[in-house]
Scaffold this motif. Structure first.
Motif, mmCIF file in Angstrom:
data_model
loop_
_atom_site.group_PDB
_atom_site.id
_atom_site.type_symbol
_atom_site.label_atom_id
_atom_site.label_comp_id
_atom_site.label_asym_id
_atom_site.label_seq_id
_atom_site.Cartn_x
_atom_site.Cartn_y
_atom_site.Cartn_z
ATOM 1 N N GLN A 199 1.459 3.226 -3.775
ATOM 2 C CA GLN A 199 0.815 3.615 -4.371
ATOM 3 C C GLN A 199 0.532 4.960 -4.999
ATOM 4 O O GLN A 199 0.530 4.822 -6.409
ATOM 5 C CB GLN A 199 -0.700 3.599 -3.207
ATOM 6 C CG GLN A 199 -1.625 3.690 -4.303
ATOM 7 C CD GLN A 199 -3.597 3.065 -3.791
ATOM 8 O OE1 GLN A 199 -3.555 2.475 -3.115
ATOM 9 N NE2 GLN A 199 -3.904 4.018 -4.504
ATOM 10 N N GLU A 200 0.873 5.955 -3.773
ATOM 11 C CA GLU A 200 0.654 7.445 -4.368
ATOM 12 C C GLU A 200 2.149 7.425 -5.848
ATOM 13 O O GLU A 200 2.052 7.906 -6.524
ATOM 14 C CB GLU A 200 0.938 7.782 -2.822
ATOM 15 C CG GLU A 200 1.501 9.369 -3.526
ATOM 16 C CD GLU A 200 1.306 10.532 -2.067
ATOM 17 O OE1 GLU A 200 1.459 11.371 -2.572
ATOM 18 O OE2 GLU A 200 0.589 9.922 -0.452
ATOM 19 N N ALA A 214 -5.415 -2.761 -5.312
ATOM 20 C CA ALA A 214 -6.655 -1.014 -4.556
ATOM 21 C C ALA A 214 -7.333 -0.326 -6.538
ATOM 22 O O ALA A 214 -6.615 -1.015 -7.277
ATOM 23 C CB ALA A 214 -5.148 0.121 -4.484
ATOM 24 N N ASN A 218 0.681 -1.178 0.517
ATOM 25 C CA ASN A 218 0.058 -0.169 -0.319
ATOM 26 C C ASN A 218 0.370 1.285 -0.170
ATOM 27 O O ASN A 218 0.830 2.320 -0.172
ATOM 28 C CB ASN A 218 -0.769 -0.068 1.408
ATOM 29 C CG ASN A 218 -1.787 -1.191 0.655
ATOM 30 O OD1 ASN A 218 -2.401 -1.758 -0.004
ATOM 31 N ND2 ASN A 218 -2.286 -1.958 2.145
ATOM 32 N N GLU A 256 -7.961 3.092 -7.363
ATOM 33 C CA GLU A 256 -7.205 3.309 -8.133
ATOM 34 C C GLU A 256 -6.110 3.023 -9.122
ATOM 35 O O GLU A 256 -5.753 3.391 -10.278
ATOM 36 C CB GLU A 256 -6.527 4.690 -7.386
ATOM 37 C CG GLU A 256 -7.502 5.330 -6.062
ATOM 38 C CD GLU A 256 -8.100 4.611 -5.404
ATOM 39 O OE1 GLU A 256 -7.764 3.293 -5.563
ATOM 40 O OE2 GLU A 256 -8.935 5.121 -4.174
ATOM 41 N N THR A 257 -5.371 2.195 -8.762
ATOM 42 C CA THR A 257 -3.807 1.236 -9.609
ATOM 43 C C THR A 257 -4.353 0.657 -10.544
ATOM 44 O O THR A 257 -3.995 0.937 -11.665
ATOM 45 C CB THR A 257 -2.767 1.107 -8.518
ATOM 46 O OG1 THR A 257 -3.908 -0.428 -8.190
ATOM 47 C CG2 THR A 257 -2.490 1.503 -7.945
ATOM 48 N N ARG A 258 -5.216 0.145 -10.015
ATOM 49 C CA ARG A 258 -6.292 -0.981 -11.340
ATOM 50 C C ARG A 258 -6.898 -0.089 -12.491
ATOM 51 O O ARG A 258 -6.549 -0.772 -13.960
ATOM 52 C CB ARG A 258 -7.498 -1.585 -10.501
ATOM 53 C CG ARG A 258 -7.474 -2.913 -11.501
ATOM 54 C CD ARG A 258 -7.042 -3.988 -12.648
ATOM 55 N NE ARG A 258 -6.428 -4.923 -11.262
ATOM 56 C CZ ARG A 258 -5.205 -5.547 -11.856
ATOM 57 N NH1 ARG A 258 -4.621 -5.524 -12.956
ATOM 58 N NH2 ARG A 258 -5.042 -6.086 -11.121
ATOM 59 N N LEU A 284 1.959 -0.592 -10.681
ATOM 60 C CA LEU A 284 0.879 -0.653 -10.538
ATOM 61 C C LEU A 284 -0.470 -1.968 -10.313
ATOM 62 O O LEU A 284 -0.969 -2.621 -9.512
ATOM 63 C CB LEU A 284 -0.051 -0.024 -11.696
ATOM 64 C CG LEU A 284 0.604 1.523 -11.663
ATOM 65 C CD1 LEU A 284 0.089 1.913 -13.129
ATOM 66 C CD2 LEU A 284 -0.241 2.514 -10.965
ATOM 67 N N ILE A 291 -0.793 -3.608 -6.809
ATOM 68 C CA ILE A 291 -1.107 -2.782 -5.831
ATOM 69 C C ILE A 291 -2.390 -3.551 -6.099
ATOM 70 O O ILE A 291 -3.105 -2.452 -7.071
ATOM 71 C CB ILE A 291 -0.548 -1.470 -5.934
ATOM 72 C CG1 ILE A 291 1.336 -0.972 -5.746
ATOM 73 C CG2 ILE A 291 -1.575 -1.276 -5.205
ATOM 74 C CD1 ILE A 291 0.957 -0.171 -5.411
ATOM 75 N N ALA A 300 3.535 5.660 -6.993
ATOM 76 C CA ALA A 300 2.992 4.421 -8.350
ATOM 77 C C ALA A 300 2.298 5.913 -9.510
ATOM 78 O O ALA A 300 2.152 5.358 -11.044
ATOM 79 C CB ALA A 300 2.409 2.965 -8.318
ATOM 80 N N LEU A 301 1.306 5.510 -8.771
ATOM 81 C CA LEU A 301 0.358 6.463 -9.446
ATOM 82 C C LEU A 301 1.340 8.127 -9.982
ATOM 83 O O LEU A 301 0.744 8.302 -11.725
ATOM 84 C CB LEU A 301 -0.801 7.122 -8.879
ATOM 85 C CG LEU A 301 -1.622 6.362 -8.138
ATOM 86 C CD1 LEU A 301 -2.877 5.984 -7.295
ATOM 87 C CD2 LEU A 301 -2.289 5.273 -9.527
#
Length: 288
Positions: A234-235, A261, A231, A263-265, A256, A259, A237-238
């Protein structure tokens, strides 16, 4: 002979020779390249003569207490020591260069030990060739490299990390490639350094293609982790999914994908559909 990490470190050769001495060494190596060992011998002999005259003037000016014979003997001794020192360094570095050319021409598991050692050479060409050899061999089989060095995988990565910042871009690129392959087959090897690697990816110190290799390495690490351990990525990676360089975005696809999540998907799906680079879209499609 197999190498251990501590043995590699013990072979570090320090610089600090000064600009003038470095220029002389590089000039002699260039002569050696152009006209062979004869050029090396002539250059060292000429260096002795030049140093003798220079030190004769210096010692003669510095003290009137010495006789002409004393000045000549002292100048001869100092010139001999200086020319011998420069000659030895040049010979050692040119030997590195010669060896590195042979392992670059035939990279194999048998050349891995030499390649690791030559990364520490003061000769830049030797370091470049060594990094190329490691990149070529690791791309074929990281496992064989690990077995050959008989060192823990994280020690191998730790040893290589400083060369990511090498002033020579080719060395940096080759080592970045090595680390990405190590992360693919041994993701635990990069885990102790994930914070440092993320800093290099998000910073501007390294070339974009090197950042791409490191993003891929972190991607392999994330894919190997459990859902509860990713987790924190995540930030980052985005953010990296918007990077201007396609190699970084390719590596980010793997980040991505690991992770779990929403958002990542969603971001990975968007990249598969809309990324301006076809190669990035292809990687994203495979990972969706």
């Amino acid at each position: 002979m197999n190498i251990q990490l501590e043995n590699i470190r013990s072979r570090i050769r320090y610089g600090g020779r000064g600009i003038a001495n470095e220029s002389v060494i590089q000039f002699i190596k260039k002569l050696w390249d152009q006209i062979g060992g004869f050029g090396y011998g002539v250059a060292v002999a000429a260096l002795f003569v030049a140093a003798y005259f220079l030190f004769s003037i210096v010692f003669g000016t510095a003290s009137a207490a010495f006789s002409a014979a004393d000045i000549g003997a002292l100048a001869s001794l100092v010139a001999f020591v200086y020319a011998s020192w420069i000659g030895f360094i040049t010979y050692e570095e040119y030997t590195d260069r010669t060896l590195s050319r042979s392992i670059r021409a035939r990279p194999s598991i048998a050349t891995v030990d030499d390649a690791f050692g030559l990364l520490q050479s003061n000769d830049e060409e030797a370091r470049v060739n060594a990094s190329y050899c490691l990149s070529a061999v690791v791309a074929t089989s990281p496992k064989n490299v690990v077995n050959t060095t008989e060192a823990p995988t994280d020690d191998i990565v730790e040893y290589l990390l400083p060369y990511l910042r090498d002033d020579n871009r080719e060395i940096s690129e080759n080592i970045g490639n090595v680390i990405s392959f190590m992360a693919r087959d041994y993701p635990e090897s990069v885990e102790p350094f994930q914070t440092e690697l993320l800093g290099l990816i998000t910073g501007s110190m390294l070339a974009d293609d090197v950042r791409g290799y490191l993003a891929l390495a972190i991607g392999f690490l994330i894919l190997s982790k459990g859902a509860d351990d990713v987790n924190s990525f995540q930030e980052t990676a985005l953010e990296l999914s918007e990077d201007k360089h396609p190699d970084v975005r390719i590596g980010t696809c793997y980040m991505l994908a690991g992770i779990p999540a929403r958002e990542t998907r969603q971001r990975l799906q968007e990249m598969a559909r809309n990324d301006p680079e076809q190669e990035v879209r292809e990687h994203a499609e495979e990972l969706v």
